[in-house]
Write a protein that holds these residues in place. Structure first.
Motif, PDB file in Angstrom:
ATOM      1  N   HIS A  33       7.571  -5.085 -27.284  1.00 34.56           N
ATOM      2  CA  HIS A  33       6.382  -4.564 -27.359  1.00 34.56           C
ATOM      3  C   HIS A  33       5.729  -4.714 -25.768  1.00 34.56           C
ATOM      4  N   ALA A  34       5.913  -6.011 -25.744  1.00 34.20           N
ATOM      5  CA  ALA A  34       5.269  -6.291 -24.573  1.00 34.20           C
ATOM      6  C   ALA A  34       5.612  -5.481 -23.086  1.00 34.20           C
ATOM      7  N   CYS A  35       7.086  -5.883 -23.259  1.00 33.47           N
ATOM      8  CA  CYS A  35       7.243  -4.619 -21.857  1.00 33.47           C
ATOM      9  C   CYS A  35       7.763  -3.112 -22.052  1.00 33.47           C
ATOM     10  N   LEU A  36       7.398  -2.913 -22.518  1.00 34.53           N
ATOM     11  CA  LEU A  36       6.855  -1.406 -23.115  1.00 34.53           C
ATOM     12  C   LEU A  36       6.062  -1.016 -23.659  1.00 34.53           C
ATOM     13  N   LYS A  37       4.492  -1.831 -23.305  1.00 40.65           N
ATOM     14  CA  LYS A  37       3.273  -1.539 -23.688  1.00 40.65           C
ATOM     15  C   LYS A  37       3.478   0.012 -25.200  1.00 40.65           C
ATOM     16  N   THR A  38       3.892  -0.200 -25.960  1.00 41.69           N
ATOM     17  CA  THR A  38       3.623   0.560 -27.357  1.00 41.69           C
ATOM     18  C   THR A  38       2.342   0.991 -27.916  1.00 41.69           C
TER      19      THR A  38
END
Ligand code: SF4
Lengths: 332, 272
Positions: free
Chosen positions: B60-65
């Motif tokens: 969630h943090a890395c790919l901005k869901t």
């Protein structure tokens, strides 16, 4: 129609549960402790669930019949509403249930016997004075009647308690179980209407107004009392023309003797519910209507609201006596 | 976007190949793979609830869901009597540790049957009439905080049962079982895509919004009003050029006033 059924463990062996499960042999059955585990969870999307709602069979423990706000009364001093179901087969865009519940699944409380026990105690509290019980606040009273057996379970109770009156609020044509039996005087089948084009735009999946009108005629012919509910009134530029046509269509056909009551109220919603609906359907024209906020509610500004109410009142009172007319005097 | 989560590399490998995913180098806490168009990603979480919950957050943090993303936990599981290789969608998840329960919302015609799953803290061969795994409860619990419940699912493929217990399972067999169910996974994604598109349509900003935000200053609450007014504009005045109307306005407040009064002065017809 129903592909998933959740069943509370406590009522898994209730005869009504077993009878309903028999009707859906292919549905996936999932047991749960309490319906809230499914129904009240956050992050659910009402709009998506509406595509394929599940049925939840549950037990209602408290609040089986609750007092109704005074402005919704239709002639009695004591008024209560009760909900054997939560949520509805139909999908009216103005429906407050979309704002009230997290989930679009249908909950059916199978312990009807506890509802009638509660009603008996309410009747006793009021020393056998007239008491009105309203069904259809949190669901359509008749839409799922063939599955729920609601009317055949509750009408005998009202038949033996003539001081009580039952209102069944509906847009449904599921009237078979009513037509199969003798009518009772203390039951009103109250049909909601908006003009044809508005109904087509906003009342998704509900029977069209001609079919509703036909159901009224069939019921009146069989001797049942009916009610007319023009609530919510919906504004559009030509509302006067459209509502005139609707009234003409209805009043030219129905039997005024067997018309118990007519009520009227303009579209309004609590602000929280309105905002939730607007988020679910941001591109729906209803939420771009001319609207105003007042006392934490959202509805038509007073000029529009009063115009509509006055216009409709004038026509309706030409067709029925004043004592049968119940305009809802709620401000926005 | 579609986010896939597998506990083991052998569960992930057939999917990485099938969806043509490549490792994203800059993230090293968990291995994340992604398709060229960035529409599908896969994270290998490692075994157990803690790893899984951490991996979901990391993703969630890395790919901005976003709310319209699809989240799938895919892997193998045990079951008392289902045949090896069969696929099941999960309709109820119970965490054995505290009996907490979740009900994934299957509101589409599922490509396979669905059943109950129990997430354990430790592996067990004490099979019951339910799937067994060690990740799903943590995956689901975390994912529903980040996404839309109807778009979050667990699909499990039976790797062991009473007749053939975990001792018979190896990486090669797992790869084969997952490969054999890739079509089911594809079909599941196809069922979820229209639902995802619907969430996208109601959460995305209306036409011209970005332009307005870049051109004028709006406070947070004014930008919410702007969004609402632009949607109303599109519904009530679809043939009018909104850009031309506000072009001479000097501030965000003035823009909102112009939009509001023009909309309020237009006729309102609720149907065609
Ligand atoms: S029929 Fe009544 S309860 Fe059902 S969706 Fe319409 S307004 Fe709501």
């Amino acid at each position: 129609m129903i592909s998933t059924i959740y069943i509370e463990e406590e009522i898994a062996n209730h005869p009504r549960t077993l009878a309903i499960l028999k009707r859906f042999p292919d549905a996936t059955k999932i047991s749960c402790q309490r319906y809230g585990e499914i129904f009240n969870r956050k992050s659910q999307n009402f709009r998506l669930q509406k595509k394929q709602p599940a049925l939840i069979l549950a037990k209602k423990h408290k609040g089986l019949a609750l007092p109704t706000p005074k402005q919704y009364a239709i002639g009695a001093e004591y008024n209560y509403y009760f909900s054997h179901m939560l949520n509805c087969l139909y999908d009216c865009r103005y429906c407050f249930l979309q704002g009230m519940f997290q989930s679009a699944h249908y909950i059916l409380f199978v312990n009807y016997e506890d509802f009638t026990e509660e009603m008996t105690s309410i009747l006793n509290q009021h020393n056998n004075e007239p008491v009105h019980f309203f069904s259809g606040y949190d669901c359509d009273s008749l839409a799922l009647d063939p599955v729920t057996g609601f009317t055949s379970a509750f009408l005998p109770f009202f038949e033996s308690n003539p001081q009580a009156l039952l209102e069944l609020r509906t847009k449904s044509t599921q009237i078979r179980s009513l037509l199969k039996r003798e009518p009772i005087k203390n039951c009103v089948i109250a049909f909601s209407f908006t003009p044809d084009k508005i109904a087509r735009t906003l009342e998704h999946k509900a029977p069209d107004i001609n079919k509703r009108l036909q159901s009224i005629l069939d019921l009146q012919e069989a001797g049942w009392q009916i009610g007319l509910r023009f609530d919510p009134l919906i504004y559009t530029k030509d509302f006067a023309i459209e509502y005139s046509e609707l009234f003409k269509k209805i009043f030219s056909k129905i039997n005024p003797q067997l018309t118990h009551s007519i009520s009227l109220g303009a579209f309004r919603l609590p602000k929280d519910y309105f905002r939730k609906l607007e988020k679910l359907y941001p591109d729906d024209i209803l939420f771009s209507s001319p609207l105003a906020e007042e006392d934490n509610n959202i509805g038509y500004p007073s000029e529009i609201r009063n115009d509509m109410l006055e216009f409709c009142t004038n026509i309706i009172t030409q067709h029925i006596p004043a004592e049968k007319f119940f305009p809802c005097h709620e401000t926005v | 976007m579609i986010h896939l989560f597998c506990a083991l590399p052998c569960e992930a490998e057939p999917l990485i190949q099938h969806f043509k995913l490549s490792a994203i180098k800059e993230f090293d806490l968990f291995r994340i793979y992604q398709s060229k168009d960035k529409e599908i990603s896969l994270t290998t979480t490692g075994i157990g609830k803690l790893n899984t919950a951490a991996a979901v957050c990391f993703q969630h943090a890395c790919l901005k869901t976003s709310a319209s993303d699809i989240w799938l936990n895919i892997g193998v599981a045990g079951h008392a009597n289902l045949a090896l290789g069969e696929a099941r969608l999960v309709n109820k998840i119970t965490d054995e540790h505290d009996n907490a329960t979740w009900y994934p919302q299957i509101i589409f015609n599922s490509p396979c049957k669905s059943t109950h799953l129990i997430t354990l803290d430790k592996p067990s061969t004490d099979y019951q009439d339910a799937l067994y795994d060690m990740e799903a409860s943590a995956f689901y619990q975390m994912a529903i905080r980040l996404g839309t419940a109807e778009l979050i699912h667990c699909l499990k493929i039976i790797s062991d049962n009473t007749a053939q217990n975990t001792a018979t399972v190896n990486a090669d067999k797992v790869k084969k079982m997952i490969s054999a169910q890739v079509q089911t996974i594809e079909k599941l994604i196809d069922c979820l895509k229209p639902l995802s598109a619907e969430i996208h349509s109601i959460t995305c900003k209306p036409a011209h919004y970005q332009h307005f935000i870049e051109e004028w200053h709006f406070t947070k609450s004014e930008s919410i009003q702007l969004s609402r007014l632009l949607r109303q504009w599109a519904l009530r005045l679809p043939d009018e050029d909104v850009m031309q109307l506000v072009t001479n306005n000097k501030s965000g407040k003035a823009v909102l006033k112009t939009l509001r009064s023009t909309i309020n002065n237009s006729e309102f017809i609720i149907h065609d």
